[in-house]
Design a protein around this motif. Sequence first.
Motif, PDB file in Angstrom:
ATOM      1  N   ILE A  73       0.838  -1.207   0.000  1.00  0.00           N
ATOM      2  CA  ILE A  73       0.000   0.000   0.000  1.00  0.00           C
ATOM      3  C   ILE A  73       0.868   1.251   0.000  1.00  0.00           C
ATOM      4  CG2 ILE A  73      -1.718   1.318   1.296  1.00  0.00           C
ATOM      5  CD1 ILE A  73      -2.751  -1.180  -0.207  1.00  0.00           C
ATOM      6  N   LEU A  74       1.963   1.253   0.773  1.00  0.00           N
ATOM      7  CA  LEU A  74       2.845   2.421   0.806  1.00  0.00           C
ATOM      8  C   LEU A  74       3.429   2.680  -0.584  1.00  0.00           C
ATOM      9  CD1 LEU A  74       4.143   4.594   2.594  1.00  0.00           C
ATOM     10  CD2 LEU A  74       6.038   3.007   2.996  1.00  0.00           C
ATOM     11  N   GLU A  75       3.895   1.633  -1.243  1.00  0.00           N
ATOM     12  CA  GLU A  75       4.518   1.796  -2.559  1.00  0.00           C
ATOM     13  C   GLU A  75       3.509   2.143  -3.645  1.00  0.00           C
ATOM     14  OE1 GLU A  75       7.112  -0.866  -5.762  1.00  0.00           O
ATOM     15  OE2 GLU A  75       7.456  -1.092  -3.605  1.00  0.00           O
ATOM     16  N   GLN A  76       2.345   1.496  -3.618  1.00  0.00           N
ATOM     17  CA  GLN A  76       1.373   1.690  -4.695  1.00  0.00           C
ATOM     18  C   GLN A  76       0.528   2.948  -4.513  1.00  0.00           C
ATOM     19  OE1 GLN A  76       2.973  -0.940  -6.691  1.00  0.00           O
ATOM     20  NE2 GLN A  76       0.957  -0.556  -7.552  1.00  0.00           N
ATOM     21  N   ALA A  77       0.203   3.290  -3.268  1.00  0.00           N
ATOM     22  CA  ALA A  77      -0.700   4.419  -3.031  1.00  0.00           C
ATOM     23  C   ALA A  77       0.012   5.764  -3.012  1.00  0.00           C
ATOM     24  CB  ALA A  77      -1.440   4.215  -1.706  1.00  0.00           C
ATOM     25  N   ALA A  78       1.268   5.784  -2.591  1.00  0.00           N
ATOM     26  CA  ALA A  78       1.984   7.058  -2.442  1.00  0.00           C
ATOM     27  C   ALA A  78       2.017   7.881  -3.725  1.00  0.00           C
ATOM     28  CB  ALA A  78       3.397   6.811  -1.907  1.00  0.00           C
ATOM     29  N   ILE A  92      -7.610  -2.153  -2.195  1.00  0.00           N
ATOM     30  CA  ILE A  92      -6.412  -2.777  -1.627  1.00  0.00           C
ATOM     31  C   ILE A  92      -6.041  -4.024  -2.424  1.00  0.00           C
ATOM     32  CG2 ILE A  92      -5.523  -3.986   0.405  1.00  0.00           C
ATOM     33  CD1 ILE A  92      -7.090  -2.021   2.131  1.00  0.00           C
ATOM     34  N   ARG A  93      -7.032  -4.792  -2.822  1.00  0.00           N
ATOM     35  CA  ARG A  93      -6.766  -6.000  -3.606  1.00  0.00           C
ATOM     36  C   ARG A  93      -6.134  -5.659  -4.957  1.00  0.00           C
ATOM     37  NH1 ARG A  93     -11.565  -8.218  -3.348  1.00  0.00           N
ATOM     38  NH2 ARG A  93     -12.307  -7.208  -5.221  1.00  0.00           N
ATOM     39  N   ASN A  94      -6.608  -4.586  -5.597  1.00  0.00           N
ATOM     40  CA  ASN A  94      -6.025  -4.191  -6.881  1.00  0.00           C
ATOM     41  C   ASN A  94      -4.586  -3.724  -6.716  1.00  0.00           C
ATOM     42  OD1 ASN A  94      -8.441  -4.806  -8.053  1.00  0.00           O
ATOM     43  ND2 ASN A  94      -9.104  -2.696  -8.356  1.00  0.00           N
ATOM     44  N   ALA A  95      -4.300  -3.081  -5.598  1.00  0.00           N
ATOM     45  CA  ALA A  95      -2.918  -2.680  -5.322  1.00  0.00           C
ATOM     46  C   ALA A  95      -2.027  -3.911  -5.212  1.00  0.00           C
ATOM     47  CB  ALA A  95      -2.859  -1.859  -4.040  1.00  0.00           C
ATOM     48  N   MET A  96      -2.544  -4.956  -4.586  1.00  0.00           N
ATOM     49  CA  MET A  96      -1.782  -6.201  -4.473  1.00  0.00           C
ATOM     50  C   MET A  96      -1.510  -6.807  -5.849  1.00  0.00           C
ATOM     51  SD  MET A  96      -3.769  -7.949  -1.244  1.00  0.00           S
ATOM     52  CE  MET A  96      -2.752  -9.437  -1.313  1.00  0.00           C
ATOM     53  N   ILE A  97      -2.548  -6.875  -6.672  1.00  0.00           N
ATOM     54  CA  ILE A  97      -2.391  -7.468  -8.005  1.00  0.00           C
ATOM     55  C   ILE A  97      -1.399  -6.661  -8.833  1.00  0.00           C
ATOM     56  CG2 ILE A  97      -3.589  -7.968 -10.173  1.00  0.00           C
ATOM     57  CD1 ILE A  97      -6.088  -8.619  -8.468  1.00  0.00           C
ATOM     58  N   ASP A  98      -1.489  -5.334  -8.772  1.00  0.00           N
ATOM     59  CA  ASP A  98      -0.563  -4.485  -9.517  1.00  0.00           C
ATOM     60  C   ASP A  98       0.870  -4.701  -9.039  1.00  0.00           C
ATOM     61  OD1 ASP A  98      -2.648  -3.459 -10.975  1.00  0.00           O
ATOM     62  OD2 ASP A  98      -2.824  -1.614  -9.793  1.00  0.00           O
ATOM     63  N   TYR A  99       1.039  -4.850  -7.732  1.00  0.00           N
ATOM     64  CA  TYR A  99       2.375  -5.076  -7.181  1.00  0.00           C
ATOM     65  C   TYR A  99       2.909  -6.443  -7.602  1.00  0.00           C
ATOM     66  CZ  TYR A  99       6.144  -5.509  -3.762  1.00  0.00           C
ATOM     67  OH  TYR A  99       7.370  -5.686  -3.156  1.00  0.00           O
ATOM     68  N   PHE A 100       2.073  -7.468  -7.493  1.00  0.00           N
ATOM     69  CA  PHE A 100       2.496  -8.806  -7.910  1.00  0.00           C
ATOM     70  C   PHE A 100       2.928  -8.810  -9.379  1.00  0.00           C
ATOM     71  CE2 PHE A 100      -0.687 -10.917  -4.728  1.00  0.00           C
ATOM     72  CZ  PHE A 100       0.147 -10.568  -3.683  1.00  0.00           C
TER      73      PHE A 100
END
Length: 239
Positions: A77-82, A213-221
């Motif tokens: 979340i820190l990396e994707q949302a910032a 939050i789930r989309n942030a996870m998928i984008d990070y993966f």
Amino acid sequence: MGYSCKEAPKKLSHITGKELKIDSTSQAVNSLEQFILPYHNHVENVLDSTLAYASLDITKTDGSYNTTAGNLMADIILEQAAPIFKRRTGKNLDFVLLNHGGIRSSISKGNVSARTAFEVMPFENNTVVVELSGPSVKEMLTYLITSKRAHPVAGIELVLNKDDSIKSIKIQGQPFDANRNYYVATSDYLVSGGDDMVFFKDALEVTDIDYKIRNAMIDYFSKVDTLSPKVDLRYYKLD
């Protein structure tokens, strides 16, 4: 004599219903199954396509104050949302707080897919950024300490003494300043009072960045090769 064309309002007089039993004797409609099948297969293939690899079992039970699953979630979340928050507001995200109970599954060592994200985060929670005053952040830290749960955090370093008093607090590597405001990313569920996080009621501003939050996870993966989170010193207690 005048006449009106206005119709009298219609009123519902009664409702009837019929119970339809669905059990083992119910028959599938083949035409519908055949129509849906290509879409179903496509969705299944997308969900199961490998996005990354977990180098270890990632769980929320492998640490007392922070865990591999919690650290991974908060760091994502820190990396994707910032950058999203920065583009929309021109402001910097300071840290992240999520809830331990929101992690609903471990990530087993091996291939990681979009389905993994749905298993870990089955809820439709959005990422929101909350502006908190220094005193409200202190209230948040008190909650974190007294809850005795490894709620996921990122961007913050909290060290406790043996008696659970605070030895030191750093946010983004800088000593905590009670006289300034901080921007914390969390979920809309927690901002509404979930998990008794009532300190969010004192938010000075709440910004919904429209990012699940789930989309942030998928984008990070999708952009990393290997997941290797560790239990670390972002939040711990001195022996």
